[in-house]
Write an enzyme that holds these catalytic residues in place. Structure first.
Site, PDB file in Angstrom:
ATOM      1  N   GLY A 143       0.686  -1.308  -0.154  1.00  0.00           N
ATOM      2  CA  GLY A 143      -0.018  -0.006  -0.052  1.00  0.00           C
ATOM      3  C   GLY A 143       0.808   1.369   0.196  1.00  0.00           C
ATOM      4  O   GLY A 143       0.206   2.372   0.368  1.00  0.00           O
ATOM      5  N   SER A 144       1.920   1.340  -0.418  1.00  0.00           N
ATOM      6  CA  SER A 144       2.746   2.484  -0.544  1.00  0.00           C
ATOM      7  C   SER A 144       2.484   3.686  -1.596  1.00  0.00           C
ATOM      8  O   SER A 144       2.444   4.817  -1.213  1.00  0.00           O
ATOM      9  CB  SER A 144       4.364   2.177  -0.417  1.00  0.00           C
ATOM     10  OG  SER A 144       4.609   1.848  -1.883  1.00  0.00           O
ATOM     11  N   ASN A 145       1.845   3.187  -2.503  1.00  0.00           N
ATOM     12  CA  ASN A 145       1.110   3.876  -3.727  1.00  0.00           C
ATOM     13  C   ASN A 145      -0.069   4.491  -3.081  1.00  0.00           C
ATOM     14  O   ASN A 145      -0.340   5.591  -3.326  1.00  0.00           O
ATOM     15  CB  ASN A 145       0.897   3.159  -5.017  1.00  0.00           C
ATOM     16  CG  ASN A 145       2.284   3.183  -5.771  1.00  0.00           C
ATOM     17  OD1 ASN A 145       2.741   4.104  -6.468  1.00  0.00           O
ATOM     18  ND2 ASN A 145       2.780   2.091  -5.863  1.00  0.00           N
ATOM     19  N   LYS A 164     -16.275 -15.211  -8.918  1.00  0.00           N
ATOM     20  CA  LYS A 164     -15.754 -13.813  -9.022  1.00  0.00           C
ATOM     21  C   LYS A 164     -16.844 -12.929  -9.494  1.00  0.00           C
ATOM     22  O   LYS A 164     -16.721 -11.764  -8.875  1.00  0.00           O
ATOM     23  CB  LYS A 164     -14.501 -13.980  -9.981  1.00  0.00           C
ATOM     24  CG  LYS A 164     -13.722 -12.632 -10.108  1.00  0.00           C
ATOM     25  CD  LYS A 164     -12.475 -12.821 -10.844  1.00  0.00           C
ATOM     26  CE  LYS A 164     -11.630 -11.712 -11.075  1.00  0.00           C
ATOM     27  NZ  LYS A 164     -10.596 -11.743 -11.719  1.00  0.00           N
ATOM     28  N   MET A 217      -3.650  -6.967  -7.042  1.00  0.00           N
ATOM     29  CA  MET A 217      -3.052  -8.093  -7.935  1.00  0.00           C
ATOM     30  C   MET A 217      -4.368  -9.123  -8.556  1.00  0.00           C
ATOM     31  O   MET A 217      -3.928 -10.261  -8.474  1.00  0.00           O
ATOM     32  CB  MET A 217      -2.061  -8.567  -6.994  1.00  0.00           C
ATOM     33  CG  MET A 217      -0.922  -7.799  -6.518  1.00  0.00           C
ATOM     34  SD  MET A 217      -0.457  -6.687  -7.991  1.00  0.00           S
ATOM     35  CE  MET A 217       1.215  -7.670  -8.373  1.00  0.00           C
ATOM     36  N   ASN A 268      -4.814   2.081 -13.551  1.00  0.00           N
ATOM     37  CA  ASN A 268      -3.677   1.105 -12.895  1.00  0.00           C
ATOM     38  C   ASN A 268      -2.576   1.879 -13.008  1.00  0.00           C
ATOM     39  O   ASN A 268      -1.985   2.221 -14.116  1.00  0.00           O
ATOM     40  CB  ASN A 268      -4.110  -0.058 -13.357  1.00  0.00           C
ATOM     41  CG  ASN A 268      -2.904  -1.355 -12.868  1.00  0.00           C
ATOM     42  OD1 ASN A 268      -2.765  -1.419 -11.523  1.00  0.00           O
ATOM     43  ND2 ASN A 268      -2.323  -1.918 -13.929  1.00  0.00           N
ATOM     44  N   HIS A 287       1.582   0.344 -13.193  1.00  0.00           N
ATOM     45  CA  HIS A 287       2.310  -0.726 -13.526  1.00  0.00           C
ATOM     46  C   HIS A 287       3.749  -0.244 -13.253  1.00  0.00           C
ATOM     47  O   HIS A 287       4.295   0.662 -13.977  1.00  0.00           O
ATOM     48  CB  HIS A 287       2.150  -1.208 -14.948  1.00  0.00           C
ATOM     49  CG  HIS A 287       2.614  -2.466 -15.129  1.00  0.00           C
ATOM     50  ND1 HIS A 287       2.264  -3.768 -14.325  1.00  0.00           N
ATOM     51  CD2 HIS A 287       3.568  -2.856 -15.681  1.00  0.00           C
ATOM     52  CE1 HIS A 287       3.303  -4.728 -14.973  1.00  0.00           C
ATOM     53  NE2 HIS A 287       4.151  -4.204 -15.618  1.00  0.00           N
TER      54      HIS A 287
HETATM   55  C1  GAR Z   1       3.681  -1.197  -7.305  1.00  0.00           C
HETATM   56  O1  GAR Z   1       4.918  -1.429  -7.758  1.00  0.00           O
HETATM   57  C2  GAR Z   1       2.696  -1.556  -8.497  1.00  0.00           C
HETATM   58  O2  GAR Z   1       3.037  -0.933  -9.656  1.00  0.00           O
HETATM   59  C3  GAR Z   1       2.802  -2.860  -8.594  1.00  0.00           C
HETATM   60  O3  GAR Z   1       2.589  -3.508  -7.250  1.00  0.00           O
HETATM   61  C4  GAR Z   1       3.327  -2.632  -6.320  1.00  0.00           C
HETATM   62  C5  GAR Z   1       2.559  -2.144  -5.483  1.00  0.00           C
HETATM   63  O4  GAR Z   1       3.290  -1.675  -4.068  1.00  0.00           O
HETATM   64  N1  GAR Z   1       1.411  -3.358  -9.350  1.00  0.00           N
HETATM   65  C6  GAR Z   1       1.600  -4.165 -10.510  1.00  0.00           C
HETATM   66  O5  GAR Z   1       2.597  -5.078 -10.447  1.00  0.00           O
HETATM   67  C7  GAR Z   1       0.591  -4.579 -11.174  1.00  0.00           C
HETATM   68  N2  GAR Z   1       0.543  -5.426 -12.259  1.00  0.00           N
HETATM   69  P1  GAR Z   1       2.292  -0.847  -3.099  1.00  0.00           P
HETATM   70  O6  GAR Z   1       1.441  -1.845  -2.603  1.00  0.00           O
HETATM   71  O7  GAR Z   1       3.545  -0.506  -2.031  1.00  0.00           O
HETATM   72  O8  GAR Z   1       1.890   0.297  -3.781  1.00  0.00           O
END
Ligand code: GAR
Length: 183
Positions: free
Chosen positions: A13-15, A59, A84, A101, A103
């Site tokens: 969850g840092s983003n 789902k 994810m 999203n 990526h």
């Molecule tokens: C992030 O780097 C995001 O871009 C990636 O998961 C990470 C989550 O980090 N997403 C993918 O790979 C989607 N295909 P976070 O939970 O610390 O934000």
């Protein structure tokens, strides 16, 4: 009227945290009840919700519950941030065009769950970060904005990964600001 934002995160969850520090976030959803993102939400005072696919018959039923949650809160923009799961037809048909999203690679290079590691192991000299609209594919939706991140000769996977994440923390708020019409 201000647009209402929901963030979906499956893990760290840092983003989400970076977005929550810059924008009012109406809700965080996690499909993992153990996700650290939920603890971040609590600390940040962001209302959070969590339920898991396995709690539902299929789902479609899981995503129907998500659509109801988003509808109840009158969400205008859904930001996937380390969510994810592939978005299925139930959620997509309700929120396509309102769901983005992030990526950790320069799409269409290295889609999927391991964008950073895949680029690293392929020996690229540069990778990047992409924000795109969500469609029914895996990281295939229309690209909104992307930036390049160089792989430096002295990089380890860890330092490379850290710079990719740093680029995410800059790019995602930029795009959200643009979509909110605030830039
Ligand atoms: C992030 O780097 C995001 O871009 C990636 O998961 C990470 C989550 O980090 N997403 C993918 O790979 C989607 N295909 P976070 O939970 O610390 O934000």
């Amino acid at each position: 009227m201000t647009k209402k934002i929901a963030v979906f995160a499956s893990g760290n969850g840092s983003n989400f945290q970076v977005l929550a520090k810059q924008f009012p976030i109406a809700l965080l959803f996690s499909d993992k009840k153990s996700a650290y993102a939920l603890e971040r939400a609590e600390k940040l005072g962001v209302p959070s919700y969590s339920f898991e696919l396995r709690d539902f018959a299929d789902k479609g039923a899981y995503e129907q519950a998500l659509v109801e949650l988003l509808d109840q809160h009158q969400i205008d923009l859904v930001c996937l941030a380390g969510y994810m799961k592939i978005v299925g037809p139930t959620l997509l048909s309700a929120y396509e065009g309102r769901m983005i999203n992030i990526h950790p690679a320069y799409l269409p290079e290295f889609p999927g769950a391991h964008g950073i590691e895949d680029a690293w192991h392929a020996g690229v000299v540069q990778s990047g970060v992409t924000v795109h609209w969500v469609d029914s594919g895996v990281d295939t939706g229309q690209i909104i904005k992307q930036v390049r991140v160089q792989r430096l000769p002295e990089d380890t996977l860890e330092t490379f990964e850290a710079r990719i994440h740093q680029a995410e923390y800059e790019l995602y708020p930029q795009v959200v600001r643009e979509l909110l019409g605030e830039d």
